[in-house]
Scaffold this active site. Structure first.
Site, PDB file in Angstrom:
ATOM      1  N   ASN A   1      32.999  43.777  36.336  1.00  0.00           N
ATOM      2  CA  ASN A   1      34.309  43.386  35.797  1.00  0.00           C
ATOM      3  C   ASN A   1      35.413  43.636  36.819  1.00  0.00           C
ATOM      4  O   ASN A   1      36.219  44.541  36.675  1.00  0.00           O
ATOM      5  CB  ASN A   1      34.597  44.152  34.503  1.00  0.00           C
ATOM      6  CG  ASN A   1      33.632  43.778  33.418  1.00  0.00           C
ATOM      7  OD1 ASN A   1      33.201  42.640  33.345  1.00  0.00           O
ATOM      8  ND2 ASN A   1      33.268  44.724  32.582  1.00  0.00           N
ATOM      9  N   CYS A   2      35.449  42.806  37.831  1.00  0.00           N
ATOM     10  CA  CYS A   2      36.430  42.929  38.902  1.00  0.00           C
ATOM     11  C   CYS A   2      36.808  41.507  39.306  1.00  0.00           C
ATOM     12  O   CYS A   2      35.933  40.653  39.464  1.00  0.00           O
ATOM     13  CB  CYS A   2      35.809  43.690  40.070  1.00  0.00           C
ATOM     14  SG  CYS A   2      36.724  43.610  41.599  1.00  0.00           S
ATOM     15  N   SER A   3      38.093  41.238  39.465  1.00  0.00           N
ATOM     16  CA  SER A   3      38.533  39.871  39.759  1.00  0.00           C
ATOM     17  C   SER A   3      37.980  39.353  41.084  1.00  0.00           C
ATOM     18  O   SER A   3      37.601  38.183  41.190  1.00  0.00           O
ATOM     19  CB  SER A   3      40.052  39.785  39.749  1.00  0.00           C
ATOM     20  OG  SER A   3      40.610  40.653  40.706  1.00  0.00           O
TER      21      SER A   3
END
Length: 115
Positions: free
Chosen positions: A9-11
């Site tokens: 969950n990291c852009s």
């Protein structure tokens, strides 16, 4: 086979996944938040990519460390590796292992150049 390291969950990771998928490239994902990271991998990254690239000093995790913890992390490679193992969010994301080396961080042009 490509291997990408990071946190799901990291852009930046999402951009990297999308770029690899859009090119039809197969890859293995290593989530070091869930799977951890080992000393040998970190030692290789520090040697090949460099401490200034591997260690993400811009993130909130680094800023949350006390000044003493930051100084300790930078005091030796062993201390840095132990800090990165303990606080995996300090590792630059993503780190992509290719057949020719590593790409640290998401770089559109570098990803487009992959075959």
């Amino acid at each position: 086979m490509l291997k990408i390291y990071g946190i799901k969950n990291c852009s930046s990771m999402k951009k990297a996944f999308d770029a690899l998928t859009a090119q039809g490239l197969d890859y293995e994902f290593h989530d070091y938040k869930k799977q951890g990271i080992d000393t040998d991998t970190l030692t290789t990254w520090l040697k090949v990519i460099g401490q200034d690239t591997v260690l993400n000093k811009k993130g909130t995790t680094w800023r949350k460390l006390t000044e003493q913890e930051q100084q300790h992390a930078l005091s030796s490679q062993e201390a840095l590796i132990n800090t990165l193992i303990t606080h995996t969010s300090l590792i630059k994301r993503p780190i992509l292992q290719t057949t020719t080396g590593y790409i640290a961080g998401f770089d559109t042009e570098a990803y487009q150049a992959l075959k």
